[in-house]
Design a protein around this motif. Structure first.
Motif, PDB file in Angstrom:
ATOM      1  N   ASN A  57      22.788 -21.786  13.467  1.00  0.00           N
ATOM      2  CA  ASN A  57      22.993 -20.405  13.890  1.00  0.00           C
ATOM      3  C   ASN A  57      22.896 -20.223  15.405  1.00  0.00           C
ATOM      4  O   ASN A  57      23.461 -19.274  15.946  1.00  0.00           O
ATOM      5  CB  ASN A  57      21.953 -19.516  13.196  1.00  0.00           C
ATOM      6  CG  ASN A  57      21.899 -18.115  13.772  1.00  0.00           C
ATOM      7  OD1 ASN A  57      22.794 -17.297  13.558  1.00  0.00           O
ATOM      8  ND2 ASN A  57      20.835 -17.828  14.524  1.00  0.00           N
ATOM      9  N   ALA A  58      22.185 -21.103  16.093  1.00  0.00           N
ATOM     10  CA  ALA A  58      21.972 -20.933  17.536  1.00  0.00           C
ATOM     11  C   ALA A  58      23.303 -20.833  18.274  1.00  0.00           C
ATOM     12  O   ALA A  58      24.215 -21.633  18.052  1.00  0.00           O
ATOM     13  CB  ALA A  58      21.157 -22.098  18.083  1.00  0.00           C
ATOM     14  N   GLY A  59      23.401 -19.835  19.141  1.00  0.00           N
ATOM     15  CA  GLY A  59      24.640 -19.680  19.892  1.00  0.00           C
ATOM     16  C   GLY A  59      24.440 -18.749  21.078  1.00  0.00           C
ATOM     17  O   GLY A  59      23.532 -17.914  21.082  1.00  0.00           O
ATOM     18  N   THR A  69      18.459 -22.661  12.960  1.00  0.00           N
ATOM     19  CA  THR A  69      18.365 -22.765  14.418  1.00  0.00           C
ATOM     20  C   THR A  69      18.604 -21.392  15.034  1.00  0.00           C
ATOM     21  O   THR A  69      19.355 -20.578  14.503  1.00  0.00           O
ATOM     22  CB  THR A  69      19.381 -23.772  14.988  1.00  0.00           C
ATOM     23  OG1 THR A  69      20.712 -23.274  14.809  1.00  0.00           O
ATOM     24  CG2 THR A  69      19.253 -25.130  14.298  1.00  0.00           C
ATOM     25  N   GLY A  70      17.932 -21.121  16.158  1.00  0.00           N
ATOM     26  CA  GLY A  70      18.043 -19.799  16.771  1.00  0.00           C
ATOM     27  C   GLY A  70      17.583 -18.714  15.822  1.00  0.00           C
ATOM     28  O   GLY A  70      18.191 -17.645  15.728  1.00  0.00           O
ATOM     29  N   GLY A  71      16.473 -18.975  15.123  1.00  0.00           N
ATOM     30  CA  GLY A  71      16.067 -18.087  14.045  1.00  0.00           C
ATOM     31  C   GLY A  71      15.066 -17.015  14.407  1.00  0.00           C
ATOM     32  O   GLY A  71      14.570 -16.319  13.515  1.00  0.00           O
ATOM     33  N   ASN A  72      14.774 -16.854  15.677  1.00  0.00           N
ATOM     34  CA  ASN A  72      13.711 -15.913  16.038  1.00  0.00           C
ATOM     35  C   ASN A  72      14.175 -14.476  16.244  1.00  0.00           C
ATOM     36  O   ASN A  72      13.357 -13.577  16.432  1.00  0.00           O
ATOM     37  CB  ASN A  72      12.990 -16.386  17.310  1.00  0.00           C
ATOM     38  CG  ASN A  72      13.905 -16.444  18.511  1.00  0.00           C
ATOM     39  OD1 ASN A  72      14.768 -17.317  18.572  1.00  0.00           O
ATOM     40  ND2 ASN A  72      13.738 -15.545  19.459  1.00  0.00           N
ATOM     41  N   LYS A  73      15.486 -14.229  16.189  1.00  0.00           N
ATOM     42  CA  LYS A  73      15.974 -12.859  16.361  1.00  0.00           C
ATOM     43  C   LYS A  73      17.364 -12.718  15.761  1.00  0.00           C
ATOM     44  O   LYS A  73      17.983 -13.695  15.336  1.00  0.00           O
ATOM     45  CB  LYS A  73      16.015 -12.474  17.850  1.00  0.00           C
ATOM     46  CG  LYS A  73      16.970 -13.315  18.689  1.00  0.00           C
ATOM     47  CD  LYS A  73      16.948 -12.852  20.149  1.00  0.00           C
ATOM     48  CE  LYS A  73      17.918 -13.679  20.991  1.00  0.00           C
ATOM     49  NZ  LYS A  73      17.950 -13.198  22.400  1.00  0.00           N
ATOM     50  N   GLY A 103      19.777 -14.803  12.835  1.00  0.00           N
ATOM     51  CA  GLY A 103      18.895 -15.849  12.347  1.00  0.00           C
ATOM     52  C   GLY A 103      17.648 -15.279  11.712  1.00  0.00           C
ATOM     53  O   GLY A 103      17.203 -15.733  10.646  1.00  0.00           O
ATOM     54  N   TYR A 104      17.065 -14.289  12.340  1.00  0.00           N
ATOM     55  CA  TYR A 104      15.854 -13.638  11.842  1.00  0.00           C
ATOM     56  C   TYR A 104      16.119 -12.959  10.497  1.00  0.00           C
ATOM     57  O   TYR A 104      15.351 -13.108   9.547  1.00  0.00           O
ATOM     58  CB  TYR A 104      15.383 -12.620  12.871  1.00  0.00           C
ATOM     59  CG  TYR A 104      14.064 -11.945  12.569  1.00  0.00           C
ATOM     60  CD1 TYR A 104      12.880 -12.423  13.119  1.00  0.00           C
ATOM     61  CD2 TYR A 104      14.000 -10.812  11.755  1.00  0.00           C
ATOM     62  CE1 TYR A 104      11.661 -11.792  12.866  1.00  0.00           C
ATOM     63  CE2 TYR A 104      12.796 -10.182  11.488  1.00  0.00           C
ATOM     64  CZ  TYR A 104      11.627 -10.676  12.053  1.00  0.00           C
ATOM     65  OH  TYR A 104      10.431 -10.049  11.780  1.00  0.00           O
TER      66      TYR A 104
END
Length: 231
Positions: A80-82, A7-11, A14-15
């Motif tokens: 991971n999103a936060g 989650t929240g993996g675009n940067k 997370g990336y």
């Protein structure tokens, strides 16, 4: 092949976690609430994209349905999103500010974890990694020798303390799944205005380590890249 959702993996963390796991053979789904940015990141990495806003029940349900259809199971879930939220003085913090940060950092983990449990239980060795912070560690923030003790952010730090306790309680209640928390440390990302002293590779060491444990690996632990973190 190990199927992993971040989650929240675009940067940021997370990336980089996605990049490293793909490099060792994981099939990674990048969850992001921004479709354009999420697809761009997935294309760059050779990952799959799934539209996922951890604060919305319907979005999470749709993400589950997509992975059910395409994979039929999930081996690794990385929460991971936060968000950091505003660094408001304690006497000025409002309940709404706290609620906004907790909606992503805390309630988002519960929402996503519970929704994906049926898919995780179809794995031979299911793993959950919750990304926490040393700023939520009582041992770190009360030690005057640490950087964490110098930060006074009621909202973010308390949300990460909650993440760690969620991890322990999930691990106790779900013994069939390896569930642990990773503290990236002070890493230079958008979350902190690139103020951290670590690179994103250093910041993802603990996350990748916990994402690649086997069925006999630890559960209910919290680590950073150097080892066990004081609670």
């Amino acid at each position: 092949m190990t199927i992993t959702l971040i989650t929240g993996g675009n940067k940021g963390l997370g990336y980089e976690t996605a990049r490293r796991l793909i490099e060792i053979g994981h099939k990674v789904y990048i969850g992001a609430r921004n479709e354009e940015l999420g697809k761009k990141a997935a294309d760059e990495l050779g990952a799959k994209f799934v539209l996922l806003d951890v604060t919305e029940d319907a979005s999470v349900s749709d993400a589950v349905a997509q992975i059910v259809k395409s994979e039929g199971r999930l081996d690794v879930l990385i929460n991971n999103a936060g968000i950091s939220g505003p660094y408001t003085k304690p006497e000025d913090v409002t309940a709404d500010e706290i609620r906004q940060v907790y909606e992503t950092n805390v309630f988002g983990i519960v929402r996503v974890t519970n929704a994906f449990l049926p898919l995780l239980r179809k794995s031979d060795a299911p793993v959950i990694v919750n990304v926490t912070s040393g700023l939520g560690s009582f041992g770190m923030v009360t030690n005057p020798e640490t950087m964490e003790s110098k930060v006074n952010s009621l909202t973010y730090t308390s949300s990460k303390s909650a993440v760690t306790m969620l991890t322990v309680q999930y691990a106790k209640g779900l013994p069939d799944i390896r569930i642990n928390a990773a503290d990236p440390g002070a890493t230079a990302t958008d979350l902190n205005g690139h103020a951290g002293h670590q690179t994103v590779q250093e910041g993802t060491d603990a996350i990748v380590s916990l994402a690649t444990i086997g069925k006999d690996g630890p559960t209910g632990t919290i680590i950073d890249r150097k080892g066990t973190l004081p609670w």
